[in-house]
Design an enzyme around this catalytic site. Structure first.
Site, PDB file in Angstrom:
ATOM      1  N   GLU A   1      26.657  -1.566 -36.355  1.00 27.87           N
ATOM      2  CA  GLU A   1      25.793  -2.747 -36.428  1.00 27.87           C
ATOM      3  C   GLU A   1      25.184  -2.905 -37.820  1.00 27.87           C
ATOM      4  OE1 GLU A   1      23.406  -1.942 -32.970  1.00 27.87           O
ATOM      5  OE2 GLU A   1      25.135  -2.359 -31.688  1.00 27.87           O
TER       6      GLU A   1
ATOM      7  N   HIS B   1      25.928   3.073 -38.800  1.00 37.32           N
ATOM      8  CA  HIS B   1      26.219   2.501 -37.475  1.00 37.32           C
ATOM      9  C   HIS B   1      26.969   1.186 -37.676  1.00 37.32           C
ATOM     10  CE1 HIS B   1      25.668   0.628 -33.584  1.00 37.32           C
ATOM     11  NE2 HIS B   1      25.401   1.834 -33.110  1.00 37.32           N
TER      12      HIS B   1
ATOM     13  N   GLU C   1      32.312   6.271 -32.757  1.00 41.95           N
ATOM     14  CA  GLU C   1      31.870   5.132 -31.951  1.00 41.95           C
ATOM     15  C   GLU C   1      32.838   3.965 -32.142  1.00 41.95           C
ATOM     16  OE1 GLU C   1      27.411   5.157 -30.845  1.00 41.95           O
ATOM     17  OE2 GLU C   1      27.703   3.971 -32.642  1.00 41.95           O
TER      18      GLU C   1
ATOM     19  N   ASN D   1      19.734   6.118 -29.210  1.00 51.07           N
ATOM     20  CA  ASN D   1      19.577   5.114 -30.265  1.00 51.07           C
ATOM     21  C   ASN D   1      18.952   3.878 -29.615  1.00 51.07           C
ATOM     22  OD1 ASN D   1      19.842   3.233 -32.282  1.00 51.07           O
ATOM     23  ND2 ASN D   1      22.085   3.119 -32.189  1.00 51.07           N
ATOM     24  N   TRP D   2      17.647   3.709 -29.855  1.00 49.72           N
ATOM     25  CA  TRP D   2      16.942   2.603 -29.186  1.00 49.72           C
ATOM     26  C   TRP D   2      17.268   1.256 -29.832  1.00 49.72           C
ATOM     27  CZ3 TRP D   2      11.159   4.279 -27.998  1.00 49.72           C
ATOM     28  CH2 TRP D   2      11.172   5.328 -27.072  1.00 49.72           C
ATOM     29  N   LYS D   3      17.894   1.270 -30.991  1.00 48.83           N
ATOM     30  CA  LYS D   3      18.153   0.031 -31.748  1.00 48.83           C
ATOM     31  C   LYS D   3      16.826  -0.713 -31.919  1.00 48.83           C
ATOM     32  CE  LYS D   3      22.862   0.198 -30.177  1.00 48.83           C
ATOM     33  NZ  LYS D   3      24.090  -0.490 -29.784  1.00 48.83           N
TER      34      LYS D   3
ATOM     35  N   GLY E   1      23.124   4.205 -26.507  1.00 44.40           N
ATOM     36  CA  GLY E   1      22.327   3.011 -26.767  1.00 44.40           C
ATOM     37  C   GLY E   1      21.528   2.623 -25.539  1.00 44.40           C
TER      38      GLY E   1
HETATM   39  P1  PGA Z   1      25.705   1.501 -26.080  1.00 45.43           P
HETATM   40  O1  PGA Z   1      25.441   1.644 -27.658  1.00 45.43           O
HETATM   41  O2  PGA Z   1      25.492   2.872 -25.484  1.00 45.43           O
HETATM   42  O3  PGA Z   1      24.673   0.508 -25.611  1.00 45.43           O
HETATM   43  O4  PGA Z   1      27.106   1.010 -25.907  1.00 45.43           O
HETATM   44  C1  PGA Z   1      25.889   2.758 -28.361  1.00 45.43           C
HETATM   45  C2  PGA Z   1      25.632   2.621 -29.834  1.00 45.43           C
HETATM   46  O5  PGA Z   1      25.792   1.517 -30.384  1.00 45.43           O
HETATM   47  O6  PGA Z   1      25.244   3.609 -30.485  1.00 45.43           O
END
Ligand code: PGA
Length: 256
Positions: A100, A98, A168, A12-14, A237
């Site tokens: 976020e 997600h 998560e 997940n590159w966000k 991430g």
């Molecule tokens: P992270 O993010 O691996 O940077 O903790 C994971 C995610 O939010 O999917």
């Protein structure tokens, strides 16, 4: 997943990286690392980069995923992207719910509509659930149960195994490996998710769903999480933005 060493490794590159040249560099590294692998490797870049990568020939084990979508096919929905438009770009997976995005106001109901729309088009939703904190009284279990109920509210029995659940815990995202969940604690959560699905559908269905873990995964804790946690894969991430770290995680998973 049924065969040993066959894991989902999802990046997940966000909202990263900052430009398309850097995106291409990371993607080329992942492409190289995905040759002749048995894992199901999925890269979820920001929407504009999907447009670039979708015209490329990909190794068999590498797939494209998106980080979000809307639930309608088309229309006056400024700023949204439909599952159908994503399908056009050869997207096979979409991350839904997600934390976020939930923190930006996405409700359980909104998320379950997206899951419905994706299943209707044959795209696999990777649905995130996770508590923001753990309390001694175990209230977080009820919280997770209500998230799961809502996620599966629109999912029919015959479709259950097309939904991928990503556990998560919000408290473990964006930290260092020391603060991530341990494999042992994670295993309890995997059992909890499977029990929930077994009760709701059937025992067989409960075991047919892939459960992934996400939150501060790196090459340091990959083995513990996959082996002790007994998950079917990882949602990664930060470590997915460095193709070398990501490749290392793939190799560790392949060797288990
Ligand atoms: P992270 O993010 O691996 O940077 O903790 C994971 C995610 O939010 O999917």
């Amino acid at each position: 997943m049924d065969k040993k060493g066959n894991y989902y490794i999802v990046g997940n590159w966000k909202m990263n990286p900052g430009d398309k040249n850097e995106a291409r560099k990371i993607f080329n590294g992942v492409k190289k690392a995905s040759q002749r692998k048995k894992s199901e490797i999925v890269i979820c870049p920001p929407f504009p980069y999907l447009g670039i990568f979708s015209s490329e020939r990909l190794p068999k084990s590498l797939h494209l995923g998106a980080q979000n979508c809307f639930f309608k096919e088309r229309g006056s929905f400024t700023g949204e992207v439909s599952p159908k438009q994503l399908l056009d770009l050869k997207v096979e997976y979409v991350i839904v719910g997600h934390s976020e995005r939930r923190s930006l106001g996405e409700s359980d109901e909104f998320i379950s509509k997206k899951i419905r729309a994706l299943l209707d088009l044959g795209i696999k939703p990777i649905v995130c659930i996770g508590e923001s904190q753990r309390d001694k009284n175990g209230n977080y279990i009820q919280f997770l149960e209500s998230q799961l109920s809502s996620v599966f509210s629109e999912v029919k029995t015959g479709e259950v195994n097309r939904v991928i659940v990503a556990y998560e815990p919000v408290w473990a995202i964006g930290k260092n490996e020391g603060e991530a969940i341990t494999g042992r604690l994670l295993y309890e959560m995997v059992v909890f998710v499977r029990r929930f699905l077994s009760r709701r559908y059937s025992k067989e269905k409960g075991f047919s769903v892939s459960v992934l873990y996400g939150g501060s995964v790196s090459s340091v804790n990959t083995k513990d999480i996959l082996e002790e946690g007994k998950v079917d894969g990882l949602l990664i991430g930060r470590s997915s933005l460095d193709s070398e770290s990501f490749s290392e995680i793939i190799s560790i998973a392949e060797d288990l």
